[in-house]
Design a protein around this motif. Sequence first.
Motif, PDB file in Angstrom:
ATOM      1  N   SER A 287       3.516   6.057  11.308  1.00 55.43           N
ATOM      2  CA  SER A 287       1.799   5.784  11.229  1.00 55.43           C
ATOM      3  C   SER A 287       1.863   4.273  10.561  1.00 55.43           C
ATOM      4  CB  SER A 287       1.254   6.872  10.648  1.00 55.43           C
ATOM      5  OG  SER A 287       0.040   6.579  10.265  1.00 55.43           O
ATOM      6  N   PRO A 288       1.199   3.326  11.028  1.00 52.18           N
ATOM      7  CA  PRO A 288       0.750   2.371  10.664  1.00 52.18           C
ATOM      8  C   PRO A 288       0.116   2.423   9.292  1.00 52.18           C
ATOM      9  CG  PRO A 288       0.249   2.056  12.793  1.00 52.18           C
ATOM     10  CD  PRO A 288       0.343   3.548  12.512  1.00 52.18           C
ATOM     11  N   ALA A 289      -0.770   3.568   9.143  1.00 49.04           N
ATOM     12  CA  ALA A 289      -1.873   3.582   7.922  1.00 49.04           C
ATOM     13  C   ALA A 289      -0.696   4.280   6.761  1.00 49.04           C
ATOM     14  CB  ALA A 289      -2.849   4.613   8.224  1.00 49.04           C
ATOM     15  N   ALA A 290       0.187   4.914   7.110  1.00 50.53           N
ATOM     16  CA  ALA A 290       0.923   5.528   6.251  1.00 50.53           C
ATOM     17  C   ALA A 290       1.916   4.389   5.734  1.00 50.53           C
ATOM     18  CB  ALA A 290       2.070   6.694   6.674  1.00 50.53           C
ATOM     19  N   LEU A 291       2.780   3.396   6.670  1.00 54.93           N
ATOM     20  CA  LEU A 291       3.158   2.325   5.880  1.00 54.93           C
ATOM     21  C   LEU A 291       2.320   1.456   5.432  1.00 54.93           C
ATOM     22  CD1 LEU A 291       5.339   1.561   9.474  1.00 54.93           C
ATOM     23  CD2 LEU A 291       6.178   2.598   7.088  1.00 54.93           C
ATOM     24  N   ALA A 292       1.332   1.193   5.703  1.00 58.72           N
ATOM     25  CA  ALA A 292       0.328   0.195   4.721  1.00 58.72           C
ATOM     26  C   ALA A 292       0.067   0.787   3.350  1.00 58.72           C
ATOM     27  CB  ALA A 292      -0.932   0.189   5.547  1.00 58.72           C
ATOM     28  N   GLY A 293      -0.184   2.088   3.120  1.00 65.82           N
ATOM     29  CA  GLY A 293      -0.301   3.081   2.035  1.00 65.82           C
ATOM     30  C   GLY A 293       1.043   2.711   1.041  1.00 65.82           C
ATOM     31  N   GLN A 294       2.383   2.942   1.709  1.00 65.25           N
ATOM     32  CA  GLN A 294       3.516   2.871   1.138  1.00 65.25           C
ATOM     33  C   GLN A 294       3.756   1.330   0.602  1.00 65.25           C
ATOM     34  OE1 GLN A 294       6.204   4.889   3.823  1.00 65.25           O
ATOM     35  NE2 GLN A 294       4.894   6.735   3.818  1.00 65.25           N
ATOM     36  N   ARG A 295       3.305   0.251   1.517  1.00 66.68           N
ATOM     37  CA  ARG A 295       3.359  -1.048   1.172  1.00 66.68           C
ATOM     38  C   ARG A 295       2.865  -1.373  -0.100  1.00 66.68           C
ATOM     39  NH1 ARG A 295       3.385  -6.258   5.036  1.00 66.68           N
ATOM     40  NH2 ARG A 295       3.601  -7.812   3.550  1.00 66.68           N
ATOM     41  N   GLN A 296       1.520  -0.820  -0.216  1.00 67.93           N
ATOM     42  CA  GLN A 296       0.565  -0.876  -1.338  1.00 67.93           C
ATOM     43  C   GLN A 296       1.228  -0.304  -2.451  1.00 67.93           C
ATOM     44  OE1 GLN A 296      -3.324   0.404  -0.811  1.00 67.93           O
ATOM     45  NE2 GLN A 296      -4.092  -0.309  -2.829  1.00 67.93           N
ATOM     46  N   LEU A 297       1.852   0.678  -2.335  1.00 73.88           N
ATOM     47  CA  LEU A 297       2.690   1.537  -3.491  1.00 73.88           C
ATOM     48  C   LEU A 297       3.597   0.730  -3.908  1.00 73.88           C
ATOM     49  CD1 LEU A 297       3.055   3.891  -5.450  1.00 73.88           C
ATOM     50  CD2 LEU A 297       4.342   5.018  -3.521  1.00 73.88           C
ATOM     51  N   VAL A 298       4.428   0.087  -3.178  1.00 73.17           N
ATOM     52  CA  VAL A 298       5.819  -0.714  -3.466  1.00 73.17           C
ATOM     53  C   VAL A 298       5.156  -1.794  -4.248  1.00 73.17           C
ATOM     54  CG1 VAL A 298       7.498  -2.081  -2.771  1.00 73.17           C
ATOM     55  CG2 VAL A 298       7.116   0.220  -1.706  1.00 73.17           C
ATOM     56  N   GLU A 299       4.330  -2.568  -3.750  1.00 68.37           N
ATOM     57  CA  GLU A 299       3.874  -3.952  -4.476  1.00 68.37           C
ATOM     58  C   GLU A 299       3.204  -3.581  -5.797  1.00 68.37           C
ATOM     59  OE1 GLU A 299       1.332  -5.644  -1.608  1.00 68.37           O
ATOM     60  OE2 GLU A 299       2.792  -6.317  -0.302  1.00 68.37           O
ATOM     61  N   SER A 300       2.403  -2.402  -6.162  1.00 71.24           N
ATOM     62  CA  SER A 300       1.869  -2.109  -7.239  1.00 71.24           C
ATOM     63  C   SER A 300       2.846  -1.786  -8.041  1.00 71.24           C
ATOM     64  CB  SER A 300       0.840  -0.790  -6.876  1.00 71.24           C
ATOM     65  OG  SER A 300       1.768   0.501  -6.773  1.00 71.24           O
ATOM     66  N   LEU A 301       4.185  -1.259  -7.752  1.00 76.33           N
ATOM     67  CA  LEU A 301       5.185  -1.146  -8.670  1.00 76.33           C
ATOM     68  C   LEU A 301       5.899  -2.344  -8.867  1.00 76.33           C
ATOM     69  CD1 LEU A 301       6.199   2.530  -7.436  1.00 76.33           C
ATOM     70  CD2 LEU A 301       5.068   2.052  -9.412  1.00 76.33           C
ATOM     71  N   GLY A 302       5.664  -3.353  -8.532  1.00 73.54           N
ATOM     72  CA  GLY A 302       6.375  -4.690  -8.726  1.00 73.54           C
ATOM     73  C   GLY A 302       7.378  -5.174  -7.729  1.00 73.54           C
ATOM     74  N   GLY A 303       7.383  -4.227  -6.662  1.00 77.03           N
ATOM     75  CA  GLY A 303       8.332  -4.427  -5.716  1.00 77.03           C
ATOM     76  C   GLY A 303       8.123  -5.432  -4.366  1.00 77.03           C
ATOM     77  N   THR A 304       9.042  -5.547  -3.549  1.00 77.58           N
ATOM     78  CA  THR A 304       8.650  -6.193  -2.188  1.00 77.58           C
ATOM     79  C   THR A 304       8.990  -5.057  -1.008  1.00 77.58           C
ATOM     80  OG1 THR A 304      10.663  -7.252  -2.289  1.00 77.58           O
ATOM     81  CG2 THR A 304       8.962  -8.385  -3.250  1.00 77.58           C
ATOM     82  N   TYR A 305       8.158  -5.481   0.088  1.00 75.54           N
ATOM     83  CA  TYR A 305       8.196  -4.763   1.112  1.00 75.54           C
ATOM     84  C   TYR A 305       8.858  -5.568   2.415  1.00 75.54           C
ATOM     85  CZ  TYR A 305       6.659  -2.024   5.514  1.00 75.54           C
ATOM     86  OH  TYR A 305       6.863  -1.409   6.452  1.00 75.54           O
ATOM     87  N   HIS A 306       9.866  -4.970   3.251  1.00 74.47           N
ATOM     88  CA  HIS A 306      10.286  -5.698   4.191  1.00 74.47           C
ATOM     89  C   HIS A 306      10.513  -4.891   5.530  1.00 74.47           C
ATOM     90  CE1 HIS A 306      11.809  -8.671   1.035  1.00 74.47           C
ATOM     91  NE2 HIS A 306      12.092  -7.549   0.547  1.00 74.47           N
ATOM     92  N   SER A 307      10.444  -5.444   6.488  1.00 72.36           N
ATOM     93  CA  SER A 307      10.597  -4.712   7.890  1.00 72.36           C
ATOM     94  C   SER A 307      11.551  -5.368   8.667  1.00 72.36           C
ATOM     95  CB  SER A 307       9.196  -4.837   8.697  1.00 72.36           C
ATOM     96  OG  SER A 307       9.359  -4.148   9.911  1.00 72.36           O
ATOM     97  N   VAL A 308      12.663  -4.472   8.990  1.00 78.14           N
ATOM     98  CA  VAL A 308      13.746  -5.134   9.743  1.00 78.14           C
ATOM     99  C   VAL A 308      13.759  -4.262  11.115  1.00 78.14           C
ATOM    100  CG1 VAL A 308      16.342  -5.343   9.724  1.00 78.14           C
ATOM    101  CG2 VAL A 308      15.158  -5.595   7.629  1.00 78.14           C
TER     102      VAL A 308
END
Length: 846
Positions: A287-308
């Motif tokens: 789900s694009p919406a789920a991935l967008a939410g998880q990306r926001q969670l990663v960035e809020s925790l100081g991490g970076t999001y990548h798609s391969v």
Amino acid sequence: MADSLGDPGARPGRLKVFLGAAPGVGKTYRMLDEGRRRTARGKEVVVAFAEGHSRPRTDALLEGLDVMPRTTRTHRGLELTELDLDAVLERRPEVALVDELAHTNVPGGRNAKRWQDVEELLAAGIDVVTTVNIQHLESLNDVVEKITGVQQRETVPDKFVRRAHEIELVDMPPEGLRRRMAHGNIYPPEKIDAALSHYFRIGNLTALRELALLWVAGRVDEALQSYRYEHGIGGVWETRERVVVAITGGPESEALIRRAARIVARSSGGDLLAVHIARSDGLVDASPAALAGQRQLVESLGGTYHSVVGDHVPTALMEFARAENATQLVIGTRVRGWLLGSLTIRGAGETIVELSGDIDVHMVTHERAKRGRVPATPPNRLPLTRRVAGPVAGLALPVLLTMLLRGLSGHLDLNLTSDTLLFLLTVLGVACIGGVVSALLAAVTASLLMNYYFIPPIDRFTIDEANNVLALIAFAIVAATVAAVVDRSLRLGRQAAAAAAEAETLSSLASSILRGDKAVPALLERTRETFGMESVELSHDKGRMGHRAMGDGDTDSPYETRVPIGTDSVLVLRGRRLPASEHRVLTAFAAHLTAAVERARLAEVAAEVEPVKAADRMRTALLAAVSHDLRTPLAGCWAAVSSLRSRDVDFSREDREELLATAEESLAKLNRLVDNLLDMSRLQAGALNLRLEPTALAEVLPLALDALPEPAVPVVTQHLESTPQVLADPPLLERVLANLVANAVRNAPPGRPVTVSASTLALYVEVRVIDRGPGLRSADKERAFLPFQRLSDTDNTTGLGLGLALSRGLTEAMGGTLTPEDTPGGGLTMVVSLPAAPAPATEALA
């Protein structure tokens, strides 16, 4: 001219760069010191070019070094000296010291830039030690201009500096650099005030220092990766913890992200990287919406999001982890069914562990491990008409083809191969109409018809020759296989088109940055337009109507779609019936709307609470201050008047004058306190009347000084007459300067004058009130501007603590700013920045 190319077989020279975070940190000093150390080791070192800027300690290092003579060039009537490149190439020393790498050469030489001269020296096999400031790097040129407001015209390509074998950062804390400046160790005295007021601000120096540290850190990572590549090192070097977490877009991914964040938190300076492996065919399986939410969670925790992109998840995941020099990998577990568990087929987790090598793998269990993975993409079903037409075509088309071939048998001489190919084309056509099930029905029907009418013996289901049996079997297999492939291709094409449409819609939604009070209505209108609804409204709990977006047509539609928004709201869409395939995109819109509603709610709560909090703070502080500060002048005045009215004491004329002066002084102080209170209340109520006009500082400051008691220390002015007029309200500006000067005089030590200077910066004029007193701690600089705040309780004459608060409020009301700075060498500097008055029309035309 010397041969600048050097010996083709010679080793190219090595480059060492002293990179300065700002001018004056000591790059030239470090370069010359490096030259003396290499000379002591027996190296032939020459100073090809060094600029000491008349600094005694730097010039002292030149003694004992071999300084090459410079070449002289004439430019616009001036005699200028430059690096003599040909002389250095002819001398061919082992090491050449070349200062100011970003320098632009005087026209007339072979190269336009000094870094190009250095490039020739390196090509000739000469080692070069040079200097450059961070603001001269090409990639940071625009960033530095935004920070400092100064455009750097002399730049060096980053790739040239990065080729250096050694880069050493020359750094100094901003406060220390400003002290060096104030002591005259960088610029001559006439330039110190301007430099401290402009380029050498605390904020500028801090930002330049951070830029330098980040650039050098990036170069260190680049050098490490290059070394590992050149030496074929595929293993992980644990220079710091780098935790990679694999996410799928499923509900279990949030638990994995938080687990990985806790692992990073336990290590100092670790990195968190979340990666999603997407399929190479471009079709989303999450789900694009789920991935967008998880990306926001990663960035809020100081991490970076990548798609391969990758078809084989374990291989793609491990390639990414090794490329990022990961030390730990976090993945989720899946419990397979009894059938797969009984087989020897390995799952993705086991494959990842086998491929991990020296990367630690954390297989995290979660509550959804036993539920398997539910496909996010719903099945792409055919329309009802095609689902009916497909089986009909699977039965009718082979029959019609048989009738056609039988009717043309007397006119066309077709063999079994031609008949087979025609039936195969028919099966493919049926697959395009009704899918794989209809195609299989057509293949069975065609096989029976071919057996009965075209394979000897004719009109019987028996087959005489074995090769015809094989041909019929091959036809059935090929027809079924090709039909399945065609059906899958068509389904994937439809899914790709749907995915592209979803991606375009979500990209359009993400690109429209909606903030402020109109975010929710704008999102509702975008939702209505995207899904073609007649109306979209946001309903809150207890029947309260929220925002609503309506079209131009009738809104009495029987179809209604409801989506929960937050915990107490519902998004209601009225219009057409939404198919299941559009609900995923609607979920993404709902996620954006949820965030917008929450931001709006928090803004409303903050707006309601802040005035109450401010009023409460003001009331508490006022009561505490009034209890002492208003009572003191009242008590003095009361005592003086009571003594004068007393009949028990016969005062002399001098005593009576002294008591009257005490009463007058107390009443004047009381009047100032009341005026400050009234002005502060007008400021906070927004009822202060302004009359902005061009105002000369040289005229306002004397009036401000006349309003003060006789100062205990002298007040010195600088550059007020030569500074442009400011756009201000003259009486208010007088109050501001009077308060600031009084505060500076109160804190200045005996014998140390207070300085009031002015300078221009872009479209603003800055007035500095400088004292040499104890200054303020960093934690107290902003607290000093709060009403009723006194940072010293030992002085009972400091008043209500409104002076600085009122000064800042009046300054900001006039469109300016008031900020504190440390005075180099000790003390406090108050900086008033006001817009410069526009030049008169006649002056502008001139």
